[in-house]
Scaffold this motif. Sequence first.
Motif, PDB file in Angstrom:
ATOM      1  N   ALA A  74      19.598  22.982  20.865  1.00 39.60           N
ATOM      2  CA  ALA A  74      20.256  22.248  19.784  1.00 39.60           C
ATOM      3  C   ALA A  74      19.698  20.844  19.606  1.00 39.60           C
ATOM      4  O   ALA A  74      19.460  20.124  20.576  1.00 39.60           O
ATOM      5  CB  ALA A  74      21.758  22.174  20.036  1.00 39.60           C
ATOM      6  N   THR A  75      19.538  20.467  18.341  1.00 38.16           N
ATOM      7  CA  THR A  75      19.127  19.120  17.961  1.00 38.16           C
ATOM      8  C   THR A  75      20.142  18.569  16.971  1.00 38.16           C
ATOM      9  O   THR A  75      20.521  19.255  16.021  1.00 38.16           O
ATOM     10  CB  THR A  75      17.731  19.121  17.305  1.00 38.16           C
ATOM     11  N   GLY A  76      20.587  17.343  17.192  1.00 38.63           N
ATOM     12  CA  GLY A  76      21.506  16.687  16.272  1.00 38.63           C
ATOM     13  C   GLY A  76      20.877  15.438  15.703  1.00 38.63           C
ATOM     14  O   GLY A  76      20.166  14.720  16.409  1.00 38.63           O
ATOM     15  N   ILE A  77      21.125  15.183  14.427  1.00 42.82           N
ATOM     16  CA  ILE A  77      20.582  13.991  13.781  1.00 42.82           C
ATOM     17  C   ILE A  77      21.690  13.275  13.032  1.00 42.82           C
ATOM     18  O   ILE A  77      22.537  13.903  12.393  1.00 42.82           O
ATOM     19  CB  ILE A  77      19.409  14.353  12.832  1.00 42.82           C
ATOM     20  N   ASP A  78      21.701  11.953  13.131  1.00 41.78           N
ATOM     21  CA  ASP A  78      22.710  11.152  12.439  1.00 41.78           C
ATOM     22  C   ASP A  78      22.125   9.781  12.131  1.00 41.78           C
ATOM     23  O   ASP A  78      21.267   9.284  12.864  1.00 41.78           O
ATOM     24  CB  ASP A  78      23.967  10.996  13.302  1.00 41.78           C
ATOM     25  N   ILE A  79      22.617   9.169  11.056  1.00 45.18           N
ATOM     26  CA  ILE A  79      22.111   7.866  10.645  1.00 45.18           C
ATOM     27  C   ILE A  79      22.548   6.751  11.584  1.00 45.18           C
ATOM     28  O   ILE A  79      21.886   5.712  11.684  1.00 45.18           O
ATOM     29  CB  ILE A  79      22.545   7.556   9.200  1.00 45.18           C
ATOM     30  N   SER A  80      23.650   6.958  12.313  1.00 45.75           N
ATOM     31  CA  SER A  80      24.195   5.914  13.179  1.00 45.75           C
ATOM     32  C   SER A  80      23.605   6.005  14.583  1.00 45.75           C
ATOM     33  O   SER A  80      23.840   6.991  15.295  1.00 45.75           O
ATOM     34  CB  SER A  80      25.713   6.016  13.261  1.00 45.75           C
ATOM     35  N   ASP A  81      22.875   4.981  15.001  1.00 45.28           N
ATOM     36  CA  ASP A  81      22.353   4.994  16.362  1.00 45.28           C
ATOM     37  C   ASP A  81      23.456   4.759  17.387  1.00 45.28           C
ATOM     38  O   ASP A  81      23.320   5.130  18.555  1.00 45.28           O
ATOM     39  CB  ASP A  81      21.210   3.988  16.546  1.00 45.28           C
ATOM     40  N   VAL A  82      24.586   4.170  16.955  1.00 48.26           N
ATOM     41  CA  VAL A  82      25.735   4.035  17.848  1.00 48.26           C
ATOM     42  C   VAL A  82      26.296   5.418  18.180  1.00 48.26           C
ATOM     43  O   VAL A  82      26.559   5.743  19.344  1.00 48.26           O
ATOM     44  CB  VAL A  82      26.833   3.151  17.215  1.00 48.26           C
ATOM     45  N   ALA A  83      26.472   6.249  17.164  1.00 54.12           N
ATOM     46  CA  ALA A  83      26.975   7.608  17.372  1.00 54.12           C
ATOM     47  C   ALA A  83      26.000   8.427  18.211  1.00 54.12           C
ATOM     48  O   ALA A  83      26.410   9.184  19.098  1.00 54.12           O
ATOM     49  CB  ALA A  83      27.218   8.287  16.029  1.00 54.12           C
ATOM     50  N   ILE A  84      24.719   8.283  17.923  1.00 55.69           N
ATOM     51  CA  ILE A  84      23.707   9.048  18.655  1.00 55.69           C
ATOM     52  C   ILE A  84      23.696   8.670  20.136  1.00 55.69           C
ATOM     53  O   ILE A  84      23.582   9.540  21.014  1.00 55.69           O
ATOM     54  CB  ILE A  84      22.317   8.842  18.031  1.00 55.69           C
ATOM     55  N   GLU A  85      23.843   7.397  20.436  1.00 46.98           N
ATOM     56  CA  GLU A  85      23.866   6.977  21.836  1.00 46.98           C
ATOM     57  C   GLU A  85      25.087   7.572  22.541  1.00 46.98           C
ATOM     58  O   GLU A  85      24.997   7.989  23.697  1.00 46.98           O
ATOM     59  CB  GLU A  85      23.888   5.449  21.923  1.00 46.98           C
ATOM     60  N   ARG A  86      26.206   7.629  21.871  1.00 45.90           N
ATOM     61  CA  ARG A  86      27.400   8.242  22.462  1.00 45.90           C
ATOM     62  C   ARG A  86      27.165   9.728  22.711  1.00 45.90           C
ATOM     63  O   ARG A  86      27.606  10.286  23.725  1.00 45.90           O
ATOM     64  CB  ARG A  86      28.605   8.039  21.551  1.00 45.90           C
ATOM     65  N   ALA A  87      26.498  10.390  21.760  1.00 43.59           N
ATOM     66  CA  ALA A  87      26.207  11.813  21.924  1.00 43.59           C
ATOM     67  C   ALA A  87      25.303  12.043  23.129  1.00 43.59           C
ATOM     68  O   ALA A  87      25.524  12.975  23.918  1.00 43.59           O
ATOM     69  CB  ALA A  87      25.556  12.358  20.653  1.00 43.59           C
ATOM     70  N   ARG A  88      24.304  11.195  23.286  1.00 43.48           N
ATOM     71  CA  ARG A  88      23.399  11.327  24.432  1.00 43.48           C
ATOM     72  C   ARG A  88      24.145  11.109  25.746  1.00 43.48           C
ATOM     73  O   ARG A  88      23.913  11.830  26.723  1.00 43.48           O
ATOM     74  CB  ARG A  88      22.249  10.326  24.287  1.00 43.48           C
ATOM     75  N   GLN A  89      25.031  10.139  25.775  1.00 46.39           N
ATOM     76  CA  GLN A  89      25.817   9.885  26.977  1.00 46.39           C
ATOM     77  C   GLN A  89      26.740  11.060  27.282  1.00 46.39           C
ATOM     78  O   GLN A  89      26.942  11.424  28.447  1.00 46.39           O
ATOM     79  CB  GLN A  89      26.628   8.606  26.812  1.00 46.39           C
TER      80      GLN A  89
END
Length: 223
Positions: A74-89
């Motif tokens: 699975a790969t997820g993409i979003d415009i918000s790097d704040v949201a992406i960092e939370r997803a990675r964590q």
Amino acid sequence: MTDQHKTHHHQNSENLTPQESWNNLYSEREQVWSGKPNATLVALIEKYQPTTVLDLGCGEGGDVIWLSQRGWAATGIDISDVAIERARQAVEKIGVEAEFVAADLAEWRTDRKFDLIVSSFMQSHFDDLDRIGIFRAALELLNVGGELVSLSHAGMPSFMKEDDPRREKRENLPQPLVEAHTLTENDDRFEVKLAETRSRTVTSPDGEEGTIDDGVLVIKRVR
């Protein structure tokens, strides 16, 4: 973004980019969404054979995490790097593997192909999001036999007051039949498997029970 959450109606300041606006929204709380997968999405794809999947507008990664746990690459993409960092964590904490990309879907391009592309409520109050353009690009990323599965807010909550100014936006909400026709007209590479509106139960911020209509769209690449 999943369907267990309240819709945010923030107004975009003229001097903020869409990315900055979404980052501001996510920065308001430690967790904006529930972290649970979208129930309608689960019902639609839970019997699919796990292969490769891309989540458009993945937010904090709830759907991506569920997909990864079921064996999807699975790969997820979003415009918000704040949201992406939370997803990675979140995936690191849970111990599953998934890839997350912070990028504007209107500009992001890749040479990769996917067997499934999902989008749960990819809608914006901050700018005029080009859903059709994004979906057109996404369809080109499907392998033959692959599907695009989109869920959208197609109506206003039943408990919304008649004088609520947000009702004016009802006419601009995406409608699955219209999007299906627009995306597949004169292109026999794609077949519409599902395009309908479904009602589900929701609760207002004040605890009032009601219903809301969701648009469900499934397009398959047949050749």
